[in-house]
Motif scaffolding. Structure first.
Motif, PDB file in Angstrom:
ATOM      1  N   GLU A  89       0.837  -1.198   0.000  1.00 54.12           N
ATOM      2  CA  GLU A  89       0.000   0.000   0.000  1.00 54.12           C
ATOM      3  C   GLU A  89       0.875   1.251   0.000  1.00 54.12           C
ATOM      4  OE1 GLU A  89      -3.580  -0.093   2.386  1.00 54.12           O
ATOM      5  OE2 GLU A  89      -3.140   1.927   3.109  1.00 54.12           O
ATOM      6  N   GLY A  95      -7.027  10.312   0.116  1.00 47.79           N
ATOM      7  CA  GLY A  95      -6.888  11.174   1.289  1.00 47.79           C
ATOM      8  C   GLY A  95      -8.210  11.432   1.991  1.00 47.79           C
ATOM      9  N   ALA A  96      -8.125  11.791   3.267  1.00 47.76           N
ATOM     10  CA  ALA A  96      -9.315  12.040   4.072  1.00 47.76           C
ATOM     11  C   ALA A  96     -10.261  12.972   3.329  1.00 47.76           C
ATOM     12  CB  ALA A  96      -8.920  12.630   5.414  1.00 47.76           C
ATOM     13  N   THR A 115     -13.287   6.402  -1.128  1.00 46.63           N
ATOM     14  CA  THR A 115     -14.200   6.536   0.014  1.00 46.63           C
ATOM     15  C   THR A 115     -15.474   7.250  -0.436  1.00 46.63           C
ATOM     16  OG1 THR A 115     -13.473   8.721   0.812  1.00 46.63           O
ATOM     17  CG2 THR A 115     -12.203   6.810   1.571  1.00 46.63           C
ATOM     18  N   ARG A 154     -15.561   3.600   3.684  1.00 51.66           N
ATOM     19  CA  ARG A 154     -16.501   4.656   4.035  1.00 51.66           C
ATOM     20  C   ARG A 154     -15.779   5.985   4.152  1.00 51.66           C
ATOM     21  NH1 ARG A 154     -18.661   5.054  10.045  1.00 51.66           N
ATOM     22  NH2 ARG A 154     -16.584   5.987  10.149  1.00 51.66           N
ATOM     23  N   GLY A 155     -14.615   5.977   4.822  1.00 52.63           N
ATOM     24  CA  GLY A 155     -13.914   7.219   5.120  1.00 52.63           C
ATOM     25  C   GLY A 155     -14.377   7.786   6.449  1.00 52.63           C
ATOM     26  N   ASP A 156     -13.795   8.908   6.836  1.00 52.15           N
ATOM     27  CA  ASP A 156     -14.094   9.537   8.127  1.00 52.15           C
ATOM     28  C   ASP A 156     -14.517  10.980   7.918  1.00 52.15           C
ATOM     29  OD1 ASP A 156     -13.379   7.393  10.000  1.00 52.15           O
ATOM     30  OD2 ASP A 156     -11.375   7.631   9.139  1.00 52.15           O
ATOM     31  N   ALA A 208     -19.727   1.777   3.883  1.00 51.34           N
ATOM     32  CA  ALA A 208     -18.896   1.015   2.941  1.00 51.34           C
ATOM     33  C   ALA A 208     -19.698  -0.080   2.233  1.00 51.34           C
ATOM     34  CB  ALA A 208     -17.685   0.421   3.675  1.00 51.34           C
ATOM     35  N   ALA A 229     -12.332  -2.963   4.254  1.00 52.61           N
ATOM     36  CA  ALA A 229     -11.556  -2.906   5.497  1.00 52.61           C
ATOM     37  C   ALA A 229     -12.161  -3.822   6.563  1.00 52.61           C
ATOM     38  CB  ALA A 229     -11.529  -1.467   6.018  1.00 52.61           C
ATOM     39  N   ASP A 240     -16.076   3.177  15.932  1.00 46.92           N
ATOM     40  CA  ASP A 240     -17.503   3.554  15.825  1.00 46.92           C
ATOM     41  C   ASP A 240     -18.447   2.404  16.152  1.00 46.92           C
ATOM     42  OD1 ASP A 240     -16.604   5.952  14.906  1.00 46.92           O
ATOM     43  OD2 ASP A 240     -17.344   5.718  12.842  1.00 46.92           O
ATOM     44  N   PHE A 255     -21.507  -6.470  16.313  1.00 47.01           N
ATOM     45  CA  PHE A 255     -22.012  -5.490  15.349  1.00 47.01           C
ATOM     46  C   PHE A 255     -20.985  -5.266  14.239  1.00 47.01           C
ATOM     47  CE2 PHE A 255     -22.807  -1.321  13.569  1.00 47.01           C
ATOM     48  CZ  PHE A 255     -24.183  -1.299  13.422  1.00 47.01           C
ATOM     49  N   ASP A 256     -19.716  -5.213  14.622  1.00 47.38           N
ATOM     50  CA  ASP A 256     -18.649  -4.985  13.649  1.00 47.38           C
ATOM     51  C   ASP A 256     -18.552  -6.160  12.658  1.00 47.38           C
ATOM     52  OD1 ASP A 256     -16.933  -2.919  12.977  1.00 47.38           O
ATOM     53  OD2 ASP A 256     -15.197  -3.844  13.933  1.00 47.38           O
ATOM     54  N   ASN A 312     -21.336  -5.964  10.294  1.00 46.94           N
ATOM     55  CA  ASN A 312     -21.034  -4.940   9.287  1.00 46.94           C
ATOM     56  C   ASN A 312     -20.122  -5.507   8.196  1.00 46.94           C
ATOM     57  OD1 ASN A 312     -20.997  -2.095   8.354  1.00 46.94           O
ATOM     58  ND2 ASN A 312     -18.816  -2.304   8.785  1.00 46.94           N
ATOM     59  N   THR A 333      -7.052  -6.060   6.718  1.00 49.38           N
ATOM     60  CA  THR A 333      -7.246  -5.586   8.092  1.00 49.38           C
ATOM     61  C   THR A 333      -6.479  -4.300   8.364  1.00 49.38           C
ATOM     62  OG1 THR A 333      -5.367  -6.609   9.238  1.00 49.38           O
ATOM     63  CG2 THR A 333      -7.327  -7.994   8.871  1.00 49.38           C
ATOM     64  N   TYR A 369       1.675  -2.023   4.741  1.00 53.27           N
ATOM     65  CA  TYR A 369       1.563  -0.570   4.756  1.00 53.27           C
ATOM     66  C   TYR A 369       2.983  -0.028   4.638  1.00 53.27           C
ATOM     67  CZ  TYR A 369      -3.166  -1.393   6.494  1.00 53.27           C
ATOM     68  OH  TYR A 369      -4.469  -1.804   6.628  1.00 53.27           O
TER      69      TYR A 369
HETATM   70  P1  FAD Z   1     -17.724   0.790   7.342  1.00 47.57           P
HETATM   71  O1  FAD Z   1     -17.410  -0.642   7.091  1.00 47.57           O
HETATM   72  O2  FAD Z   1     -18.892   1.367   6.646  1.00 47.57           O
HETATM   73  O3  FAD Z   1     -18.017   0.957   8.896  1.00 47.57           O
HETATM   74  C1  FAD Z   1     -17.134   1.453   9.873  1.00 47.57           C
HETATM   75  C2  FAD Z   1     -17.701   1.191  11.255  1.00 47.57           C
HETATM   76  O4  FAD Z   1     -18.895   1.886  11.466  1.00 47.57           O
HETATM   77  C3  FAD Z   1     -17.979  -0.276  11.485  1.00 47.57           C
HETATM   78  O5  FAD Z   1     -17.388  -0.643  12.689  1.00 47.57           O
HETATM   79  C4  FAD Z   1     -19.436  -0.413  11.615  1.00 47.57           C
HETATM   80  O6  FAD Z   1     -19.732  -1.287  12.647  1.00 47.57           O
HETATM   81  C5  FAD Z   1     -19.922   0.999  11.869  1.00 47.57           C
HETATM   82  N1  FAD Z   1     -21.080   1.224  10.979  1.00 47.57           N
HETATM   83  C6  FAD Z   1     -21.134   1.026   9.644  1.00 47.57           C
HETATM   84  N2  FAD Z   1     -22.331   1.324   9.153  1.00 47.57           N
HETATM   85  C7  FAD Z   1     -23.052   1.736  10.193  1.00 47.57           C
HETATM   86  C8  FAD Z   1     -24.390   2.197  10.332  1.00 47.57           C
HETATM   87  N3  FAD Z   1     -25.201   2.284   9.264  1.00 47.57           N
HETATM   88  N4  FAD Z   1     -24.799   2.550  11.572  1.00 47.57           N
HETATM   89  C9  FAD Z   1     -23.984   2.475  12.623  1.00 47.57           C
HETATM   90  N5  FAD Z   1     -22.705   2.049  12.553  1.00 47.57           N
HETATM   91  C10 FAD Z   1     -22.258   1.676  11.368  1.00 47.57           C
HETATM   92  N6  FAD Z   1      -9.548   5.987   4.879  1.00 47.57           N
HETATM   93  C11 FAD Z   1      -9.412   6.941   3.911  1.00 47.57           C
HETATM   94  O7  FAD Z   1      -9.919   8.067   4.055  1.00 47.57           O
HETATM   95  N7  FAD Z   1      -8.723   6.663   2.755  1.00 47.57           N
HETATM   96  C12 FAD Z   1      -8.155   5.456   2.516  1.00 47.57           C
HETATM   97  O8  FAD Z   1      -7.539   5.245   1.464  1.00 47.57           O
HETATM   98  C13 FAD Z   1      -8.280   4.431   3.513  1.00 47.57           C
HETATM   99  N8  FAD Z   1      -7.752   3.191   3.325  1.00 47.57           N
HETATM  100  C14 FAD Z   1      -7.937   2.221   4.277  1.00 47.57           C
HETATM  101  C15 FAD Z   1      -7.441   0.917   4.035  1.00 47.57           C
HETATM  102  C16 FAD Z   1      -7.604  -0.094   4.970  1.00 47.57           C
HETATM  103  C17 FAD Z   1      -7.083  -1.488   4.655  1.00 47.57           C
HETATM  104  C18 FAD Z   1      -8.255   0.184   6.208  1.00 47.57           C
HETATM  105  C19 FAD Z   1      -8.403  -0.882   7.244  1.00 47.57           C
HETATM  106  C20 FAD Z   1      -8.766   1.467   6.448  1.00 47.57           C
HETATM  107  C21 FAD Z   1      -8.626   2.501   5.498  1.00 47.57           C
HETATM  108  N9  FAD Z   1      -9.151   3.785   5.689  1.00 47.57           N
HETATM  109  C22 FAD Z   1      -9.002   4.747   4.709  1.00 47.57           C
HETATM  110  C23 FAD Z   1      -9.841   4.150   6.953  1.00 47.57           C
HETATM  111  C24 FAD Z   1     -11.373   4.024   6.900  1.00 47.57           C
HETATM  112  O9  FAD Z   1     -11.916   4.954   5.991  1.00 47.57           O
HETATM  113  C25 FAD Z   1     -11.903   4.299   8.315  1.00 47.57           C
HETATM  114  O10 FAD Z   1     -11.485   3.279   9.179  1.00 47.57           O
HETATM  115  C26 FAD Z   1     -13.401   4.523   8.438  1.00 47.57           C
HETATM  116  O11 FAD Z   1     -13.663   5.033   9.747  1.00 47.57           O
HETATM  117  C27 FAD Z   1     -14.249   3.280   8.284  1.00 47.57           C
HETATM  118  O12 FAD Z   1     -14.293   2.852   6.996  1.00 47.57           O
HETATM  119  P2  FAD Z   1     -14.951   1.415   6.636  1.00 47.57           P
HETATM  120  O13 FAD Z   1     -14.869   1.271   5.173  1.00 47.57           O
HETATM  121  O14 FAD Z   1     -14.387   0.367   7.488  1.00 47.57           O
HETATM  122  O15 FAD Z   1     -16.477   1.710   7.084  1.00 47.57           O
END
Ligand code: FAD
Length: 291
Positions: free
Chosen positions: A18, A51-52, A80, A108-110, A128, A146, A154, A160-161, A164, A178, A271
């Motif tokens: 990555e 990027g974020a 994202t 999903r992103g943050d 996501a 992810a 979150d 729950f995780d 998801n 992971t 990474y």
């Molecule tokens: P999701 O799988 O949608 O969910 C995240 C959490 O929120 C889960 O724990 C779930 O339980 C909870 N959740 C989901 N949906 C709901 C709902 N409807 N209601 C309540 N809770 C819910 N970030 C970037 O900005 N750019 C990147 O390139 C990037 N690359 C990454 C690569 C990897 C391998 C990993 C592990 C993470 C990366 N991230 C990146 C970070 C990621 O965007 C964050 O961790 C983000 O907070 C969660 O994304 P996710 O896709 O896991 O979300």
């Protein structure tokens, strides 16, 4: 009875790397020299982060495009869904497909404001899982998602995780990668729980070689990963000894990979932080050799 971990060149391990899109010409040079160093290890894919809040959209695209055009590597573009309407995300995905990109890491992103919770864009994908379903409607992408062996911050619970993650699989995810972690047991427990929850896709461990514990602590705080005390302690007194820190980083990560290998893992995602040396050395210790 233990087989020596680092004894022979093995042909049974796949790796992926990555990178993040470079912010300057100097960083671009570092990245391209790293890509050239790692390319002979024939990674299954190389991924480029987003990027974020989509802040690197153009740079991610440019980096992915350059990998596609100038190397024989398979690029995976991170994407994202935060802060953008669905049709915008779909357009980016379609552009990637037309360019020849076949693998998306769907996230999903943050929230762009630190400390605030993620909010769905009014016309955006919900999370996501929703994004994965949308991408699969655009084109038959290979999609990675992810996963969090130590639970996403979150999430209300482990169950729950896992649910998801199952929703992401049901939406079409082909593999999970992971968040980084430092305990093989933690990964194996997660793998068992995922299997029990009916998750059948490969869960590729994300390996972060740590040579800078302060920086890793900052990453870890954002994503809920725990830095064990022993790891903190290992770097004590080494602030002015970068070479020693590098050797320790390689040793610690190779040991983790060795334990994961012994437990059946055959694909490792690194990474790299755009640096080749550590990942290359760990791959070499694992028996991954240039062809
Ligand atoms: P999701 O799988 O949608 O969910 C995240 C959490 O929120 C889960 O724990 C779930 O339980 C909870 N959740 C989901 N949906 C709901 C709902 N409807 N209601 C309540 N809770 C819910 N970030 C970037 O900005 N750019 C990147 O390139 C990037 N690359 C990454 C690569 C990897 C391998 C990993 C592990 C993470 C990366 N991230 C990146 C970070 C990621 O965007 C964050 O961790 C983000 O907070 C969660 O994304 P996710 O896709 O896991 O979300």
């Amino acid at each position: 009875h233990h087989e020596p971990l680092f004894a022979q060149a093995r042909g049974d391990i796949a790796v992926s790397f990555e990178f993040f899109p470079p912010k300057s010409d100097a960083m671009a040079e570092t990245l391209w020299s790293s890509i050239q160093t790692l390319a002979p290890l024939e990674p299954r894919f190389v991924s480029v982060t987003y990027g974020a809040g989509g802040s690197t959209r153009e740079r991610t695209h440019a980096t992915v495009e350059r990998i596609l055009k100038e190397t024989s590597l398979t690029p995976a573009a991170h994407l994202t869904c935060v802060g953008a309407p669905r049709d915008e995300i779909d357009a980016i995905a379609r552009e990637y497909w037309d360019l020849g990109v076949r693998h998306i890491v769907a996230l999903r992103g943050d929230s762009p404001e630190p400390g605030t919770k993620y909010r769905q864009h009014p016309q955006g994908y919900r999370d996501a899982a929703d994004l994965v379903a949308g991408l699969k409607r655009v084109a038959p992408f290979d999609v990675s998602v992810a996963a969090y062996p130590e639970v996403h911050p979150d999430s209300s619970s482990r169950a729950f995780d896992l649910e998801n993650l199952k929703r992401k699989v049901d939406a079409g995810a082909d593999r999970a990668i992971t968040q980084f972690f430092f305990s093989a047991d933690c990964y194996f427990r997660f793998q068992d729980e995922a299997a029990a929850a009916g998750i059948e896709i490969e869960i590729v461990p994300g390996i972060l070689p740590v040579s800078n514990v302060a920086q890793t602590r900052r990453f870890a705080e954002m994503c809920g990963a725990a830095i064990p005390d022993w790891l903190n302690g290992l770097f004590e007194g080494l602030d002015d000894l970068p070479a020693a820190r590098q050797l320790i980083a390689a040793t610690v990560a190779a040991e983790l990979c060795g334990q994961l290998y012994a437990g059946g893992v055959r694909h490792f995602h690194f990474y790299t932080l755009n640096r080749a040396e550590l990942s290359y050395a760990i791959c070499h210790l694992l028996g991954v050799r240039a062809r």
